[in-house]
Design a protein around this motif. Structure first.
Motif, PDB file in Angstrom:
ATOM      1  N   LEU A  27      30.222 -10.944  18.372  1.00  0.00           N
ATOM      2  CA  LEU A  27      30.974 -10.100  19.303  1.00  0.00           C
ATOM      3  C   LEU A  27      31.057  -8.697  18.719  1.00  0.00           C
ATOM      4  O   LEU A  27      31.377  -8.551  17.538  1.00  0.00           O
ATOM      5  N   VAL A  28      30.777  -7.691  19.526  1.00  0.00           N
ATOM      6  CA  VAL A  28      30.713  -6.322  19.033  1.00  0.00           C
ATOM      7  C   VAL A  28      31.687  -5.435  19.800  1.00  0.00           C
ATOM      8  O   VAL A  28      31.660  -5.394  21.032  1.00  0.00           O
ATOM      9  N   LEU A  77      16.118  -6.590  20.355  1.00  0.00           N
ATOM     10  CA  LEU A  77      15.437  -6.837  19.090  1.00  0.00           C
ATOM     11  C   LEU A  77      15.819  -8.187  18.491  1.00  0.00           C
ATOM     12  O   LEU A  77      15.091  -8.725  17.663  1.00  0.00           O
ATOM     13  N   PHE A  78      16.972  -8.740  18.896  1.00  0.00           N
ATOM     14  CA  PHE A  78      17.426 -10.040  18.406  1.00  0.00           C
ATOM     15  C   PHE A  78      17.675 -10.976  19.592  1.00  0.00           C
ATOM     16  O   PHE A  78      18.789 -11.479  19.782  1.00  0.00           O
ATOM     17  N   PRO A  79      16.637 -11.261  20.407  1.00  0.00           N
ATOM     18  CA  PRO A  79      16.859 -12.024  21.639  1.00  0.00           C
ATOM     19  C   PRO A  79      17.288 -13.464  21.393  1.00  0.00           C
ATOM     20  O   PRO A  79      17.801 -14.117  22.305  1.00  0.00           O
ATOM     21  N   ASN A  80      17.082 -13.976  20.168  1.00  0.00           N
ATOM     22  CA  ASN A  80      17.440 -15.362  19.885  1.00  0.00           C
ATOM     23  C   ASN A  80      18.876 -15.520  19.424  1.00  0.00           C
ATOM     24  O   ASN A  80      19.316 -16.630  19.148  1.00  0.00           O
ATOM     25  N   ILE A  81      19.593 -14.409  19.290  1.00  0.00           N
ATOM     26  CA  ILE A  81      20.975 -14.454  18.822  1.00  0.00           C
ATOM     27  C   ILE A  81      21.888 -14.029  19.962  1.00  0.00           C
ATOM     28  O   ILE A  81      21.628 -13.035  20.628  1.00  0.00           O
ATOM     29  N   LYS A  82      22.968 -14.767  20.166  1.00  0.00           N
ATOM     30  CA  LYS A  82      23.931 -14.381  21.197  1.00  0.00           C
ATOM     31  C   LYS A  82      24.765 -13.220  20.656  1.00  0.00           C
ATOM     32  O   LYS A  82      25.504 -13.378  19.687  1.00  0.00           O
ATOM     33  N   ILE A  83      24.612 -12.084  21.298  1.00  0.00           N
ATOM     34  CA  ILE A  83      25.372 -10.901  20.921  1.00  0.00           C
ATOM     35  C   ILE A  83      26.044 -10.380  22.182  1.00  0.00           C
ATOM     36  O   ILE A  83      25.381 -10.193  23.209  1.00  0.00           O
ATOM     37  N   VAL A  84      27.340 -10.172  22.126  1.00  0.00           N
ATOM     38  CA  VAL A  84      28.087  -9.683  23.290  1.00  0.00           C
ATOM     39  C   VAL A  84      28.701  -8.332  22.930  1.00  0.00           C
ATOM     40  O   VAL A  84      29.421  -8.231  21.937  1.00  0.00           O
ATOM     41  N   ILE A 129      28.814  -6.998  28.078  1.00  0.00           N
ATOM     42  CA  ILE A 129      27.399  -7.113  28.421  1.00  0.00           C
ATOM     43  C   ILE A 129      26.690  -8.008  27.416  1.00  0.00           C
ATOM     44  O   ILE A 129      27.081  -8.071  26.242  1.00  0.00           O
ATOM     45  N   PHE A 130      25.679  -8.736  27.870  1.00  0.00           N
ATOM     46  CA  PHE A 130      24.804  -9.473  26.965  1.00  0.00           C
ATOM     47  C   PHE A 130      23.434  -9.625  27.613  1.00  0.00           C
ATOM     48  O   PHE A 130      23.253  -9.401  28.811  1.00  0.00           O
ATOM     49  N   SER A 155      11.840 -11.228  33.757  1.00  0.00           N
ATOM     50  CA  SER A 155      12.019 -10.108  32.843  1.00  0.00           C
ATOM     51  C   SER A 155      13.363 -10.258  32.128  1.00  0.00           C
ATOM     52  O   SER A 155      14.295 -10.865  32.667  1.00  0.00           O
ATOM     53  N   ASP A 156      13.457  -9.716  30.906  1.00  0.00           N
ATOM     54  CA  ASP A 156      14.755  -9.700  30.236  1.00  0.00           C
ATOM     55  C   ASP A 156      15.722  -8.847  31.056  1.00  0.00           C
ATOM     56  O   ASP A 156      15.367  -7.743  31.478  1.00  0.00           O
ATOM     57  N   LEU A 157      16.924  -9.353  31.265  1.00  0.00           N
ATOM     58  CA  LEU A 157      17.923  -8.604  32.021  1.00  0.00           C
ATOM     59  C   LEU A 157      19.191  -8.442  31.189  1.00  0.00           C
ATOM     60  O   LEU A 157      19.488  -9.261  30.319  1.00  0.00           O
ATOM     61  N   ILE A 158      19.926  -7.390  31.468  1.00  0.00           N
ATOM     62  CA  ILE A 158      21.266  -7.244  30.899  1.00  0.00           C
ATOM     63  C   ILE A 158      22.265  -7.694  31.972  1.00  0.00           C
ATOM     64  O   ILE A 158      22.257  -7.185  33.090  1.00  0.00           O
ATOM     65  N   TRP A 159      23.110  -8.645  31.591  1.00  0.00           N
ATOM     66  CA  TRP A 159      24.209  -9.091  32.460  1.00  0.00           C
ATOM     67  C   TRP A 159      25.457  -8.305  32.083  1.00  0.00           C
ATOM     68  O   TRP A 159      25.724  -8.103  30.893  1.00  0.00           O
TER      69      TRP A 159
END
Lengths: 269, 264
Positions: free
Chosen positions: B147-148, B168-175, B183-184, B254-258
């Motif tokens: 969480l950021v 750059l870190f698509p395999n890590i859950k970062i919010v 956003i994530f 495509s990669d999306l930002i939610w």
């Protein structure tokens, strides 16, 4: 061997509108700025500190819905030495546009009584408030060609992220019109791929930090001059390199790219 | 032509923001790490701090914790609050952190990691790399959620650089969280189930094709759902959408930002 491509036309950019107004009425040294017509759009976030300066240079001032609250409350705060009522009467929007669900009733009435044009758009849910304002300006500033028009927008950045992204999309959808999104911290403009760009830096008010952002699509090749870390036919993309925390080194920055880019520069406090 | 194999499902939940949820709130986010960047703390910072297994400040983020936690907890003694909300690590090039703040936390045992030699990656990138290399609960590293705070708003190039860290870190859950929204990333490699905490998030939401257009995105659970819709800058992007159901699903090429708004 293929013939070399025609050189792209050059588009120049200037932030002269951020310079403090000179006390005399002497014309600006920057001819481009002197022939530019400014319009101002105020969206629903706290006014940046230079809002009165931009207002003074604009031929047309629009508030999008709750932006009217921000002008009503914020202009007297930014000009504390002056009488609040005089400030409010002086900083009267020409137009208030949007679906009117954020503007306070007393603010709407106040400006309506002073002659502001209130345009209710609550029927149109398909476009953002900023989009509606840009459309209005292009239809209602007669005699200005797009190349002489520059639309300054405050309140488009920060706050809700979907709003911010929708506002940036308006730059892409009106790519033939100069639109500048401004906050206390930074400004952003679109650099369409159809042109080579000359960005004139006003060192007294902007910088040193800047960036080039391929927000819509990757760039296979971008070339710059005037930055600390220049790009030379460099690829940029999300998931790869995005130029952020770069530094402006010269008074003119040039950018050529095969992709539309967002240019951003920090503003000095 | 044989149909493509179905995408694996990735589940998302913001239960960590719900004070009424028991901790740990959710299997998918069993271990929380907190990163604080250099902007004013959002109002829920103390809640997330208390739920995190590790807390990392990026440079001036330490100033924000030092100044901001006592402000967010005005009923408590500031000295006690400061000592209690002590970061585990302060990382970055140390050009923003105030000397007295650095000394205070150093004396309390906070690990200070000077990265002034590395100008190629953002502060957030360094913090995410640090956390992944030093997982707080090693055998649960696949349930880690970072969480950021302080990644949105402020300088636009910083914000865009922070969003690139998600790519750059698509395999890590970062919010990324602010007072107004979260956003994530929704990587295209998965079908996404987003569980909505109605008491905390909404009603507004959006799907943003940052970096690349999407040829085909399909959703359920929104007021204006997408059906194999194209999205791009210059065309349609989904903003000011509205959450209709407790579960939103998204599939995209495509990669999306939610993004979802947070209630006051």
């Amino acid at each position: 061997m293929p013939a070399s491509a025609m050189p792209l036309p050059t588009m120049t950019h200037s932030s002269a509108f951020l310079l403090p107004a000179s006390s005399s009425s002497a014309p600006r040294a920057d001819d481009a700025a002197a022939s530019t017509t400014y319009a101002l759009v105020v969206l629903n976030q706290r006014l940046p500190r230079f809002a009165p300066l931009l207002w003074a240079q604009a031929r047309l001032r629009l508030c999008a819905d709750g932006g009217a609250n921000r002008v009503f409350d914020g202009m007297p705060e930014l000009l504390p030495a002056e009488d609040p009522d005089e400030v409010r009467a002086r900083y009267k929007p020409d137009v208030i546009k949007g679906d009117m669900d954020s503007i306070r009733p007393e603010v709407k009435e106040y400006y309506s009584n002073l002659g502001a044009n209130i345009v209710d758009e609550s029927h149109d849910q398909d476009t953002t408030d900023l989009h509606k304002c840009i459309s209005y300006i292009t239809r209602n500033l007669p005699g200005t060609e797009n190349s002489n028009l520059c639309i300054l927008v405050v309140g488009a950045l920060g706050g809700r992220f979907d709003h911010e992204m929708g506002n940036i999309n308006v730059l892409y959808r009106f790519s033939n019109i100069r639109i500048v999104l401004l906050s206390d911290d930074c400004s952003i403009i679109l650099l369409p791929k159809t042109h080579t760009h000359e960005i004139h830096i006003e060192r007294s008010v902007e910088g040193p930090h800047c960036g080039l952002i391929p927000i819509g699509a990757p760039s296979t090749s971008t070339t710059t001059t005037g930055l600390r870390w220049n790009l030379a036919n460099t690829s940029m993309s999300y998931g790869g390199l995005v130029s952020t925390s770069n530094i402006v080194e010269e008074d003119i920055v040039t950018v050529t790219s095969d992709s539309d880019l967002i240019w951003t520069i920090s503003l000095r406090h | 032509m044989a149909p493509a194999p179905p995408l694996p499902t990735m589940r998302h939940s913001s239960a960590f923001l719900n004070p009424s949820s028991p901790a740990p709130p959710d299997d998918a986010c069993a271990t929380l790490a907190l990163v604080v960047l250099n902007q004013r703390l959002p109002r829920f910072a103390p809640l997330l701090w208390s739920r995190a297994a590790v807390r990392v400040c990026a440079d001036g983020g330490a100033n924000r914790v030092f100044d901001g936690m006592p402000e967010l907890l005005p009923g408590q003694d500031p000295g006690e609050v400061r000592a209690r909300y002590k970061p585990d690590v302060i990382k970055g090039d140390m050009d923003s952190i105030r000397p007295e703040v650095k000394e205070y936390y150093s004396n309390l045992g906070t690990k200070i990691v000077d990265e002034s030699h590395d100008q190629d990656t953002t502060d957030l990138h360094k913090c995410v790399a640090f956390i992944t290399q030093n997982p707080p609960v090693p055998d649960k590293s696949n349930q880690l959620c970072i969480l950021v705070l302080g990644a949105l708003g402020g300088r636009f190039d910083h914000e865009m650089g922070n969003i690139n860290v998600l790519h750059l870190f698509p395999n890590i859950k970062i919010v990324l969280l602010s007072d107004d929204c979260l956003i994530f990333l929704l990587p295209r490699t998965h079908r996404h189930e987003i569980h909505i905490e109605r008491s905390i998030e909404g009603p507004h939401c959006g799907l943003i094709p940052i970096g690349t257009p999407s040829t085909s995105t399909t959703t359920t659970g929104l007021r204006w759902n997408l059906y194999n819709a194209s999205m791009s800058y210059g065309g349609l992007i989904s903003t000011s959408n509205v959450l209709e159901e407790d579960k939103v699903t998204v599939t995209s090429d495509s990669d999306l930002i939610w993004t979802a708004s947070l209630r006051d």
